[in-house]
Enzyme design. Structure first.
Site, PDB file in Angstrom:
ATOM      1  N   GLY A  77       0.723  -1.223  -0.155  1.00  0.00           N
ATOM      2  CA  GLY A  77      -0.095   0.062  -0.089  1.00  0.00           C
ATOM      3  C   GLY A  77       0.722   1.079  -0.100  1.00  0.00           C
ATOM      4  N   LYS A 198       8.153   0.645   5.723  1.00  0.00           N
ATOM      5  CA  LYS A 198       6.898   1.538   5.034  1.00  0.00           C
ATOM      6  C   LYS A 198       5.806   0.938   5.679  1.00  0.00           C
ATOM      7  CE  LYS A 198       4.653  -0.093   2.590  1.00  0.00           C
ATOM      8  NZ  LYS A 198       3.663  -0.908   1.796  1.00  0.00           N
ATOM      9  N   THR A 199       4.775   1.793   5.910  1.00  0.00           N
ATOM     10  CA  THR A 199       3.258   1.389   6.139  1.00  0.00           C
ATOM     11  C   THR A 199       2.661   2.433   6.976  1.00  0.00           C
ATOM     12  OG1 THR A 199       1.562  -0.093   6.723  1.00  0.00           O
ATOM     13  CG2 THR A 199       3.723  -0.290   7.945  1.00  0.00           C
TER      14      THR A 199
HETATM   15  P1  FBP Z   1       0.812  -2.059   3.559  1.00  0.00           P
HETATM   16  O1  FBP Z   1       0.459  -2.790   4.970  1.00  0.00           O
HETATM   17  O2  FBP Z   1       0.874  -2.548   2.287  1.00  0.00           O
HETATM   18  O3  FBP Z   1       1.220  -0.782   3.884  1.00  0.00           O
HETATM   19  O4  FBP Z   1      -0.948  -1.376   3.438  1.00  0.00           O
HETATM   20  C1  FBP Z   1      -1.607  -1.046   4.267  1.00  0.00           C
HETATM   21  C2  FBP Z   1      -2.953  -0.759   4.112  1.00  0.00           C
HETATM   22  O5  FBP Z   1      -3.105   0.688   3.770  1.00  0.00           O
HETATM   23  C3  FBP Z   1      -4.077  -0.898   5.214  1.00  0.00           C
HETATM   24  O6  FBP Z   1      -4.135  -0.009   6.050  1.00  0.00           O
HETATM   25  C4  FBP Z   1      -5.279  -1.431   4.247  1.00  0.00           C
HETATM   26  O7  FBP Z   1      -6.077  -2.303   4.910  1.00  0.00           O
HETATM   27  C5  FBP Z   1      -4.826  -1.706   3.117  1.00  0.00           C
HETATM   28  O8  FBP Z   1      -3.564  -1.171   2.712  1.00  0.00           O
HETATM   29  C6  FBP Z   1      -5.617  -1.579   1.836  1.00  0.00           C
HETATM   30  O9  FBP Z   1      -4.823  -2.056   0.812  1.00  0.00           O
HETATM   31  P2  FBP Z   1      -5.417  -1.977  -0.941  1.00  0.00           P
HETATM   32  O10 FBP Z   1      -4.626  -0.717  -1.148  1.00  0.00           O
HETATM   33  O11 FBP Z   1      -4.769  -3.008  -1.531  1.00  0.00           O
HETATM   34  O12 FBP Z   1      -6.885  -1.482  -0.786  1.00  0.00           O
END
Ligand code: FBP
Length: 546
Positions: A77, A198-199
């Site tokens: 994400g 990252k997140t």
């Molecule tokens: P990451 O763990 O890859 O950083 O993504 C987290 C996130 O933003 C979550 O908070 C959310 O549930 C998810 O991505 C949503 O994913 P998508 O972009 O596939 O809809």
């Protein structure tokens, strides 16, 4: 492409670096490391990358010089600051040797496997400095897990003369970065792998990784919006706002937003789980706070709900686990059942306890649980509109209390879900500096010959020149967990710690925030102005390092 005045001014911002990365530098090795748990199993799986020491950079007279061509990947994400990691990496590589090249693999890890890439030149990098988004090369959620994928990576690296890969991602992507590093060492193919944390969810952290990038900016964006809603609630005095916040597996975003805005009610998934609460207990807790405010004539307020709440409720967790197993076992038959009969089929095939819980849920939720599955056949928990579910259930409880004469108030609701609104915001000064430092530091780790390390920038509650730069072996963060029925080595996820500073501060104040209208309105992120306005870290970071 037309740019706003802020974009133009922001492009000129020069991110700050830790003092040790500014001039010449030398690498100092610390003590050997152990994984956080399951040491024997992790050591066996990672014979070449287990037990490596922590490393720190120190200022020195001689500048580091190295020839290195690097490929960079954005994984998962979006999170504010990703472009600055790449800009920092680019500048670091050019400082090591102006002939060094940086390639960007396109669309996430699949770019490495499918050989889709661009060379990132100074012109391209300059267009993206201090901007939000991952659009410079795109991102994706392909998992790097198979030997064929790793071998395909070797092929393209040999073709382009790449001797190191930087993977910018969350816990899973960094776990895979370490698997890749180990495999490349075993094959002796001369390709180093470095990870960057990252997140926006904030659940990739430990003693050496104080925060994942993007958390700061995303929370500030959500807190601004929550503050605006609180002001609206306090002006109109007629709505309860139920606000769900992103953060799939941990409640850090919700906790941080609560610390910044003092909403009336905040649910923390980790606490709900620790107290073994039922959905009804959660609903009763909210309804009691609503009723107490109504008794004072305050028929308005705000409720923050973490995205992952539903999975933290132990009974619902058990229901989802049984649903996943039951539907996987009966997939073929289930697919032939007419749409209208699917719910009845599910009820019939669940244990009595789970069937009763399933039937007690609002129809929209039970349909979502039974009918909407992801490509792996699992329930899509993130699609459940928890904010709406809770508002509906609280409303029903208040109606029942009204009939019993226990509640005299009005309960009108509005629902919101904040997630995508903050993931690509222009990085705050903190994230702009932190990300640039992480990327620049990754270049120095590569120049020092390191592989299987995560770029680490610490002491982040202090001004940037006092930040400490170095690396942590990824194996040191790992433990064994069950994934798809098999034990796998993974980076341990950092959930909200109930005896940690941020939660304790929240717990000590929440009764007051519920009863009173003690809202805080943080306003928008400021990029220019006095340091106390522009350079604040998150409350979480400040309370964790008090
Ligand atoms: P990451 O763990 O890859 O950083 O993504 C987290 C996130 O933003 C979550 O908070 C959310 O549930 C998810 O991505 C949503 O994913 P998508 O972009 O596939 O809809």
């Amino acid at each position: 492409m037309e740019k706003s005045a802020l974009q133009i001014a922001r492009a000129a911002y020069r991110p700050k670096l830790p003092a040790a990365l500014v001039g010449g530098l030398a690498l100092k090795e610390g003590a050997a490391t152990e994984s956080v748990a399951d040491q024997a199993a992790i050591k066996e799986l990672f014979p070449n990358t287990y037990g490596m020491p922590f490393v720190t950079f120190e200022s020195a007279n001689t500048p580091l010089q190295a020839t290195a061509n690097v490929g960079v990947i954005l994984s998962g994400g979006q999170a504010p600051g990703g472009h600055n990691v790449i800009a920092g990496l680019f500048d670091g590589l050019k400082k090591l040797n102006p002939d060094n090249k940086l390639y960007g693999f396109l669309g996430g890890p699949s770019g490495l496997v499918d050989h889709k890439y661009i060379e990132l030149t100074a012109d391209i990098i300059d267009e993206y400095r201090n901007t939000g988004g991952f659009d410079i090369i795109g991102s994706g959620r392909t998992k790097l897990e198979e030997k064929a994928q790793f071998d395909s990576g070797i092929e393209i690296c040999k073709q382009l003369g790449i001797n190191a890969i930087v993977i910018i991602g969350g816990d899973d992507s960094n776990t895979n970065a370490c698997v890749l590093a180990e495999y490349y060492l075993q094959k002796n193919c001369g390709i180093q792998v470095i990870g960057c944390p990252k997140t926006i969810d904030g659940d990739l952290k430990n003693a050496m990784i104080e925060t994942s990038f993007g958390f700061d900016t995303a929370c500030k964006v959500y807190a601004e919006m929550i503050g605006n809603i609180e002001r609206d609630a306090n002006s109109a005095k007629k709505y309860w706002h139920f606000i769900k916040l992103m953060g799939r597996s941990a409640s850090h975003v919700t906790l941080e937003c609560a610390l910044q805005t003092h909403p009336n009610i905040t649910l923390i998934g980790e606490e709900v789980e620790a107290k073994n609460q039922t959905l009804d207990e959660v609903v009763t807790y909210i309804a009691e706070a609503v009723a107490a405010r109504a008794a004072k004539g305050l028929n308005f307020g705000t409720v923050l709900v973490p995205e992952g709440l539903i999975e933290f409720i132990p009974a619902i967790k058990r229901l989802i686990a049984e649903l996943n197993d039951m539907l996987a076992a009966n997939q073929a038959e289930f697919d032939t059942i007419a749409a209208d009969d699917k719910i009845a089929y599910v009820v019939k095939h669940l244990t009595a306890e789970n069937a009763a819980l399933f039937e007690s849920l609002p129809a929209t939720v039970s349909r979502q649980l039974a009918l909407e599955r992801d490509p792996h056949g699992n329930v899509q928990v993130s699609l459940i509109e928890t904010e709406q579910l809770l508002a509906e259930m609280v409303g029903k409880k208040l109606d029942a209390w009204k009939k019993e004469g226990k509640y005299v108030g009005k309960f009108a609701t509005q629902h919101h879900f904040f997630g995508y609104e903050g993931r690509c915001a222009a990085p705050s000064n903190f994230d702009a500096d932190y990300c640039y430092s992480l990327g620049f530091n990754a270049a120095m780790l590569i120049a020092s010959g390191k592989t299987g390390y995560m770029s680490s920038v610490r002491n982040t509650t202090k001004p940037a020149d006092q930040w400490l730069a170095g690396g942590i072996p990824i194996t040191a963060m790992m433990n064994m967990e069950k994934r798809n029925g098999k034990m796998k080595p993974v980076i341990q996820k950092a959930l909200v710690v109930l005896d940690g500073g941020p939660f304790k501060y929240f717990a000590a104040n929440r009764a007051k925030w519920a009863a009173e209208t003690d809202f805080v309105y943080p306003g928008p992120i400021q990029y220019f102005g006095p340091s106390e306005v522009c350079d604040q870290t998150t409350k979480t970071l400040a309370l964790e390092h008090e």
